[in-house]
Design an enzyme around this catalytic site. Structure first.
Site, PDB file in Angstrom:
ATOM      1  N   ARG A 292     -11.345   7.677   4.218  1.00  9.77           N
ATOM      2  CA  ARG A 292     -10.831   6.745   3.202  1.00  9.77           C
ATOM      3  C   ARG A 292     -11.786   6.781   2.027  1.00  9.77           C
ATOM      4  NH1 ARG A 292      -8.696   0.685   3.981  1.00  9.77           N
ATOM      5  NH2 ARG A 292      -6.977   1.912   4.788  1.00  9.77           N
TER       6      ARG A 292
ATOM      7  N   HIS B  44      -1.294   6.615   1.845  1.00 11.32           N
ATOM      8  CA  HIS B  44      -1.898   6.086   3.072  1.00 11.32           C
ATOM      9  C   HIS B  44      -0.954   6.495   4.212  1.00 11.32           C
ATOM     10  CE1 HIS B  44      -4.034   3.734   5.850  1.00 11.32           C
ATOM     11  NE2 HIS B  44      -3.956   2.534   5.298  1.00 11.32           N
TER      12      HIS B  44
ATOM     13  N   ARG C 298      -8.416  -2.378   9.976  1.00  8.98           N
ATOM     14  CA  ARG C 298      -7.436  -1.765  10.868  1.00  8.98           C
ATOM     15  C   ARG C 298      -7.530  -0.253  10.938  1.00  8.98           C
ATOM     16  NH1 ARG C 298      -5.886  -6.388   9.390  1.00  8.98           N
ATOM     17  NH2 ARG C 298      -6.808  -5.646   7.474  1.00  8.98           N
ATOM     18  N   THR C 299      -7.567   0.399   9.793  1.00 13.65           N
ATOM     19  CA  THR C 299      -7.463   1.866   9.816  1.00 13.65           C
ATOM     20  C   THR C 299      -8.687   2.459  10.487  1.00 13.65           C
ATOM     21  OG1 THR C 299      -6.284   1.621   7.736  1.00 13.65           O
ATOM     22  CG2 THR C 299      -6.879   3.858   8.395  1.00 13.65           C
TER      23      THR C 299
ATOM     24  N   LYS D 102     -26.422   9.260  -3.277  1.00 17.05           N
ATOM     25  CA  LYS D 102     -27.391  10.079  -4.033  1.00 17.05           C
ATOM     26  C   LYS D 102     -26.678  11.078  -4.923  1.00 17.05           C
ATOM     27  CE  LYS D 102     -30.077  10.154   0.201  1.00 17.05           C
ATOM     28  NZ  LYS D 102     -30.445  11.122   1.242  1.00 17.05           N
TER      29      LYS D 102
HETATM   30  N1   CP Z   1      -3.499  -1.537   6.485  1.00 17.10           N
HETATM   31  C1   CP Z   1      -4.755  -1.147   6.233  1.00 17.10           C
HETATM   32  O1   CP Z   1      -4.993  -0.039   5.706  1.00 17.10           O
HETATM   33  O2   CP Z   1      -5.708  -2.039   6.610  1.00 17.10           O
HETATM   34  P1   CP Z   1      -7.274  -1.837   6.411  1.00 17.10           P
HETATM   35  O3   CP Z   1      -7.537  -1.780   4.936  1.00 17.10           O
HETATM   36  O4   CP Z   1      -7.909  -2.987   7.102  1.00 17.10           O
HETATM   37  O5   CP Z   1      -7.619  -0.509   7.047  1.00 17.10           O
END
Ligand code: CP
Length: 308
Positions: A101, A129, A51-52, A80
């Site tokens: 991320r 998040h 999703r993100t 590396k």
């Molecule tokens: N909610 C969320 O962060 O989903 P993903 O890990 O799929 O990005």
């Protein structure tokens, strides 16, 4: 350079502004279709995501911009031994804004310190998040029409669930909210969240292991997955993973206007049959995430002087 590392980097007024922009994008998508023409998003995902990552990329494309990406630590020079700081300096040479991320807490902060362009934390380990919280907030706003006077149940892995920590931080800034923290003993909200947020701000909260006992009082039920990837020991994960499974039957005592949220991915904690209940909002939440990320990209690029 303004970046978004923690939801608290945004004032309540800025959150209101993002919600208003997202609602305008929903109503008038064509108005924004060329907004980021000629600009590039770096989508750096060193940890799995559906999703993100996809919503950031869809957001930039729907704003008329482009995306270049790293998916998985093994496909970049991180494999590396390149540092996060050097990656940030490098990516700043090619793009206009970064969404990152990373499995390590603090990695997004280090990126922002070293980048010369805005950085968005798309999840750093068990820490924060914030863009998931933006998706959660737009969903709450569209479902309940307010951020105040809500009884918010959060259920599942409240220890490792970074989305829960960000949501508690965000909703603690509004009047009259109460939290019901539902988890196994081993997966309780960390004490720093209780002390530094709930207790410091005098926010009423209760802790319980019993979801059914509190179900009738909830306005929002925020379910979470037990975070297998953050456990040290598979045995503990297996013992705790099915602590809460929301079923149609368990919703019989819930309010008719309960909003059921989940950041997803779901494993086993919400039965698929619940998806047909009008109170299930988690796929609306997925879509709301894209609109809020569009609003955020616009805001940060404007502040960086890349957009009028
Ligand atoms: N909610 C969320 O962060 O989903 P993903 O890990 O799929 O990005």
């Amino acid at each position: 350079m303004k970046s978004l590392i923690d939801i608290l980097d945004l004032t309540v007024e800025e959150l209101d502004e993002l919600i208003a922009t997202a609602q305008d994008i929903i109503a008038n998508p064509q108005k924004y279709a060329e907004a980021c023409r000629g600009l590039k998003l770096a989508s750096l995902f060193f940890e799995p995501s559906t999703r993100t990552r996809m919503s950031f990329e869809a957001a930039m494309y729907e704003l008329g911009g482009n995306v270049i990406s790293v998916t998985g630590a093994g496909t970049s020079s991180a494999a590396k031994g390149e540092s996060v700081a050097d990656t940030a300096k490098t990516v700043s040479c090619y793009t206009d804004i970064i969404a990152i991320r990373h499995p390590k807490e603090g990695a997004a902060y280090v990126t922002a310190k070293n980048a010369t362009i805005p950085v968005i934390n798309a999840g750093d380990g068990g820490h924060c998040h914030p863009t998931q919280t933006l998706a959660d907030l737009l969903t709450i706003w569209r479902e309940k029409g307010r951020f105040t006077n809500l009884t918010i149940g959060v259920c599942g892995d409240l220890k490792f669930g970074r989305t829960v920590h960000s949501l508690i931080n965000a909703m603690s800034r509004y009047e009259g909210n109460k939290f019901v923290l539902i988890s196994p003993e081993e997966l309780k909200v960390p004490s720093y969240v209780k002390k530094d947020v709930l207790q410091q701000k005098h926010i009423p909260y209760v802790q319980t292991t019993d979801l059914m006992a509190v179900m009738p009082e909830l306005d929002i039920l925020y379910m979470t997955r037990v975070q297998r990837e953050r456990f040290f020991n598979e045995e503990d994960y297996l013992r705790l993973k099915d602590s809460y499974i929301l079923t149609v039957d368990k919703l019989k005592t819930a309010k008719p206007d309960l909003a059921i949220l989940h950041p997803l991915p779901r494993v086993n904690e919400i039965s698929v049959a619940v998806d047909d209940d009008p109170r299930a909002c988690y796929f609306k939440q997925v879509l709301n995430g894209k609109y809020m990320r569009m609003a955020l990209i616009l805001k940060l690029l404007k502040e960086a002087g890349k957009l009028n």
